[in-house]
Write a protein that holds these residues in place. Sequence first.
Motif, PDB file in Angstrom:
ATOM      1  N   ALA A  66      -2.890  11.201   5.757  1.00  0.00           N
ATOM      2  CA  ALA A  66      -2.028  10.160   5.206  1.00  0.00           C
ATOM      3  C   ALA A  66      -1.625  10.499   3.778  1.00  0.00           C
ATOM      4  CB  ALA A  66      -2.760   8.821   5.230  1.00  0.00           C
ATOM      5  N   GLY A  67      -0.382  10.192   3.447  1.00  0.00           N
ATOM      6  CA  GLY A  67       0.118  10.412   2.093  1.00  0.00           C
ATOM      7  C   GLY A  67       0.041   9.135   1.279  1.00  0.00           C
ATOM      8  N   ALA A  68       0.358   9.240   0.001  1.00  0.00           N
ATOM      9  CA  ALA A  68       0.311   8.087  -0.894  1.00  0.00           C
ATOM     10  C   ALA A  68       1.271   6.994  -0.438  1.00  0.00           C
ATOM     11  CB  ALA A  68       0.627   8.518  -2.324  1.00  0.00           C
ATOM     12  N   ASP A  69       2.363   7.365   0.209  1.00  0.00           N
ATOM     13  CA  ASP A  69       3.326   6.372   0.689  1.00  0.00           C
ATOM     14  C   ASP A  69       2.778   5.562   1.859  1.00  0.00           C
ATOM     15  OD1 ASP A  69       5.140   7.203  -1.220  1.00  0.00           O
ATOM     16  OD2 ASP A  69       6.169   8.585   0.141  1.00  0.00           O
ATOM     17  N   ASP A  70       1.727   6.036   2.493  1.00  0.00           N
ATOM     18  CA  ASP A  70       1.151   5.350   3.644  1.00  0.00           C
ATOM     19  C   ASP A  70       0.118   4.290   3.255  1.00  0.00           C
ATOM     20  OD1 ASP A  70       2.653   6.976   5.335  1.00  0.00           O
ATOM     21  OD2 ASP A  70       1.081   8.504   5.391  1.00  0.00           O
ATOM     22  N   ILE A  71      -0.235   4.211   1.993  1.00  0.00           N
ATOM     23  CA  ILE A  71      -1.237   3.252   1.538  1.00  0.00           C
ATOM     24  C   ILE A  71      -0.605   1.867   1.441  1.00  0.00           C
ATOM     25  CG2 ILE A  71      -2.747   2.577  -0.369  1.00  0.00           C
ATOM     26  CD1 ILE A  71      -3.004   5.567  -1.030  1.00  0.00           C
ATOM     27  N   GLU A  72      -1.280   0.878   1.993  1.00  0.00           N
ATOM     28  CA  GLU A  72      -0.819  -0.500   1.882  1.00  0.00           C
ATOM     29  C   GLU A  72      -1.632  -1.179   0.783  1.00  0.00           C
ATOM     30  OE1 GLU A  72      -0.370  -2.735   5.467  1.00  0.00           O
ATOM     31  OE2 GLU A  72       0.088  -0.927   6.618  1.00  0.00           O
ATOM     32  N   TRP A  73      -1.022  -1.328  -0.388  1.00  0.00           N
ATOM     33  CA  TRP A  73      -1.698  -1.936  -1.535  1.00  0.00           C
ATOM     34  C   TRP A  73      -1.703  -3.449  -1.371  1.00  0.00           C
ATOM     35  CZ3 TRP A  73      -4.174   1.426  -4.444  1.00  0.00           C
ATOM     36  CH2 TRP A  73      -3.725   2.736  -4.499  1.00  0.00           C
ATOM     37  N   ALA A  74      -2.732  -4.088  -1.878  1.00  0.00           N
ATOM     38  CA  ALA A  74      -2.843  -5.545  -1.802  1.00  0.00           C
ATOM     39  C   ALA A  74      -1.837  -6.236  -2.720  1.00  0.00           C
ATOM     40  CB  ALA A  74      -4.259  -5.986  -2.154  1.00  0.00           C
ATOM     41  N   PHE A  75      -1.418  -5.544  -3.780  1.00  0.00           N
ATOM     42  CA  PHE A  75      -0.477  -6.117  -4.742  1.00  0.00           C
ATOM     43  C   PHE A  75       0.676  -5.149  -4.959  1.00  0.00           C
ATOM     44  CE2 PHE A  75      -4.657  -7.783  -5.745  1.00  0.00           C
ATOM     45  CZ  PHE A  75      -4.417  -9.145  -5.777  1.00  0.00           C
ATOM     46  N   ASP A  76       1.845  -5.700  -5.230  1.00  0.00           N
ATOM     47  CA  ASP A  76       3.009  -4.885  -5.555  1.00  0.00           C
ATOM     48  C   ASP A  76       2.990  -4.557  -7.045  1.00  0.00           C
ATOM     49  OD1 ASP A  76       4.011  -4.967  -2.961  1.00  0.00           O
ATOM     50  OD2 ASP A  76       5.101  -6.833  -3.328  1.00  0.00           O
ATOM     51  N   MET A  77       3.739  -3.530  -7.414  1.00  0.00           N
ATOM     52  CA  MET A  77       3.934  -3.221  -8.823  1.00  0.00           C
ATOM     53  C   MET A  77       4.756  -4.335  -9.437  1.00  0.00           C
ATOM     54  SD  MET A  77       2.518  -0.531  -9.776  1.00  0.00           S
ATOM     55  CE  MET A  77       2.010   1.113  -9.392  1.00  0.00           C
ATOM     56  N   PRO A  78       4.608  -4.717 -10.646  1.00  0.00           N
ATOM     57  CA  PRO A  78       3.681  -4.164 -11.624  1.00  0.00           C
ATOM     58  C   PRO A  78       2.311  -4.848 -11.617  1.00  0.00           C
ATOM     59  CG  PRO A  78       5.132  -5.685 -12.734  1.00  0.00           C
ATOM     60  CD  PRO A  78       5.551  -5.656 -11.284  1.00  0.00           C
ATOM     61  N   LEU A  79       2.137  -5.863 -10.740  1.00  0.00           N
ATOM     62  CA  LEU A  79       0.860  -6.577 -10.717  1.00  0.00           C
ATOM     63  C   LEU A  79      -0.297  -5.663 -10.335  1.00  0.00           C
ATOM     64  CD1 LEU A  79      -0.203  -9.356 -11.325  1.00  0.00           C
ATOM     65  CD2 LEU A  79       0.167  -9.981  -8.951  1.00  0.00           C
ATOM     66  N   LEU A  80      -0.044  -4.660  -9.523  1.00  0.00           N
ATOM     67  CA  LEU A  80      -1.088  -3.706  -9.152  1.00  0.00           C
ATOM     68  C   LEU A  80      -1.666  -3.028 -10.388  1.00  0.00           C
ATOM     69  CD1 LEU A  80      -2.696  -2.091  -7.052  1.00  0.00           C
ATOM     70  CD2 LEU A  80      -0.752  -0.526  -6.910  1.00  0.00           C
ATOM     71  N   VAL A  81      -0.805  -2.698 -11.343  1.00  0.00           N
ATOM     72  CA  VAL A  81      -1.260  -2.041 -12.573  1.00  0.00           C
ATOM     73  C   VAL A  81      -2.250  -2.924 -13.310  1.00  0.00           C
ATOM     74  CG1 VAL A  81      -0.502  -1.207 -14.837  1.00  0.00           C
ATOM     75  CG2 VAL A  81       0.810  -0.658 -12.805  1.00  0.00           C
TER      76      VAL A  81
END
Length: 94
Positions: A2-17
């Motif tokens: 899996a690549g970085a684009d395949d990761i499902e983050w819990a928060f969108d940018m910029p809140l993820l930061v």
Amino acid sequence: MAGADDIEWAFDMPLLVRHLADDLRTFYHEAIAAQPGSAAPNHDALNDWIFGGTALGDTLQAVADRVTQADDPMAALVRGLLIPEGRYKGGSAF
């Protein structure tokens, strides 16, 4: 693989930061609080240390500058969550 684009983050940018920065600040706080000495530093002393000359403080300042350039209300909120009031070099954190 899996690549970085395949990761499902819990928060969108910029809140993820903001959440990533909180984790790093907690790591720094725990590291300095574990140092030997007569007393653990208080919250202001910890922020003075982080934003007064650590790589993390410098990085968070740079990220805050970058989200400021986004001219987005959510980005402005994130800047205030990244940098404690009184410690943003560009003025008010919020």
